[in-house]
Motif scaffolding. Structure first.
Motif, PDB file in Angstrom:
ATOM      1  N   GLN A  94       0.830  -1.212   0.000  1.00 40.06           N
ATOM      2  CA  GLN A  94       0.000   0.000   0.000  1.00 40.06           C
ATOM      3  C   GLN A  94       0.856   1.250   0.000  1.00 40.06           C
ATOM      4  OE1 GLN A  94      -3.369  -0.049   2.534  1.00 40.06           O
ATOM      5  NE2 GLN A  94      -3.734   2.146   2.426  1.00 40.06           N
ATOM      6  N   VAL A 132      -5.919  -2.030   0.453  1.00 37.90           N
ATOM      7  CA  VAL A 132      -5.358  -3.383   0.434  1.00 37.90           C
ATOM      8  C   VAL A 132      -6.123  -4.229   1.431  1.00 37.90           C
ATOM      9  CG1 VAL A 132      -3.301  -4.786   0.842  1.00 37.90           C
ATOM     10  CG2 VAL A 132      -3.076  -2.564  -0.271  1.00 37.90           C
ATOM     11  N   VAL A 154      -6.011  -5.760  -3.930  1.00 39.47           N
ATOM     12  CA  VAL A 154      -5.601  -4.358  -4.027  1.00 39.47           C
ATOM     13  C   VAL A 154      -6.629  -3.638  -4.895  1.00 39.47           C
ATOM     14  CG1 VAL A 154      -3.798  -2.739  -4.716  1.00 39.47           C
ATOM     15  CG2 VAL A 154      -3.174  -5.021  -3.889  1.00 39.47           C
TER      16      VAL A 154
END
Length: 324
Positions: free
Chosen positions: A257, A271, A280
């Motif tokens: 992330q 995420v 994601v």
């Protein structure tokens, strides 16, 4: 009223309250500042907005429960301030919750009572009560006392009550609030059927899926003002300016992330986990390609990828975020 005239017309509608009530005049609270819109006959029109935006106050003015402080509104061709009786004869209102129903009476008795208040004859009251209980899926529970009903059943009974006088216009204020997913789904189906029968429906809701599925047109209200108006598709096009890239990874990656956040084209990253896969969700400008995102993650790590336009919820959050 001509067939092509709006069923609901609002022009610069405003409603204020005195803080502390009318006997203790303090500062003015603006519940609805300046709202204008039209609702076409036979359509579902949505009012969206955060808590305190002015949705319920607007409904209460249109249904003659509150007088506007300024501006004007007409429903079914009649002015809500100067012709409230004519408006009430042509509208039905379902505010939901436990209020407005008598728990110690059966569902059928509740409808018969409200039918009598609306000057239906006993014979007509019996006919309409039985017909409406069947319509809203309570035909087998009409003889049960309302305190035994689930929240979803009470919402259905509120809708039946609103339909007693066969109104041209229905006002539904957050009708699926508090319902479980199945109850909300069934209620949305019922509202869609009412539209097919020719009803004009004004709906307030917090649920973007509901608005996207049901509404022909909607407005977004914030702080008592209209900040967007159009069809759900138009709202998504105008304010959902991102492409959403959704990727499932075969193996979790630490720090993903944070590293994606550093890419210049990335607007937002989420995420999570879906079973054994890391997920994601990346928002990028609609004119950008997802290639750099995949390259950054590594194509060999990608199990599945999809791209889509912004949902109504994402467009709404973008819009409300800009206004605050």
């Amino acid at each position: 009223m001509t067939s092509d005239a709006p069923m609901i017309e609002c022009r610069n509608l405003r409603r204020t309250f005195q803080r502390g009530g009318p006997l203790r005049r303090g500062s003015e609270i603006v519940a609805v500042s300046d709202i204008s819109f039209d609702v076409r006959p036979g359509t579902i029109f949505g009012l969206l907005g955060p808590n305190g935006a002015g949705k319920t106050t607007t409904v209460r003015m249109l249904s003659t429960l509150l007088l506007p402080t300024a501006g004007s509104a007409r429903v079914a061709g009649f002015d809500v301030a100067s012709q409230p009786r004519e408006v009430r004869r042509r509208t039905g209102l379902a505010l939901g919750g436990d209020r407005g129903l008598f728990g110690r009476l059966t569902g059928e008795q509740n409808l018969q009572y409200f039918a009598a208040i609306n000057h239906l004859s006993p014979r007509e009251a019996n006919r309409r009560s039985a017909e409406l209980l069947d319509l809203v899926g309570l035909g087998e529970r009409g003889g049960s006392k309302v305190f035994e009903y689930s929240r979803g059943m009470k919402q259905r009974l509120h809708l039946a009550r609103a339909l007693l006088t066969e109104p041209d216009v229905l006002f539904l204020d957050e009708p699926t609030s508090g319902l479980d997913p199945l109850g909300a789904f069934e209620f949305r189906q019922l509202v869609g059927e009412l539209k097919e029968r020719g009803r004009t429906i004004l709906l307030t809701t917090h649920f973007m899926l509901e608005a996207d599925e049901l509404c022909d047109e909607l407005i977004v209200i914030d702080r008592g003002e209209v900040v967007a108006q159009g069809s759900p598709a138009a709202i998504k096009r105008q304010f959902g300016s991102a492409t959403v890239v959704e990727i499932s990874l075969r193996e979790p990656r630490e720090g993903l992330q944070a590293s994606l956040d550093e890419l210049p084209q990335v607007q937002h990253v989420e995420v999570g986990v879906d079973g054994m896969l890391q997920t994601v969700r990346v928002h990028i400008p609609s004119d950008q390609d997802a290639g750099p995102i995949v390259a950054h993650i590594g194509a060999e790590h990608v199990d599945h990828m999809t791209t889509r336009t912004s949902s109504l919820e994402e467009a709404y959050l973008t819009l409300i975020g800009k206004e605050r």
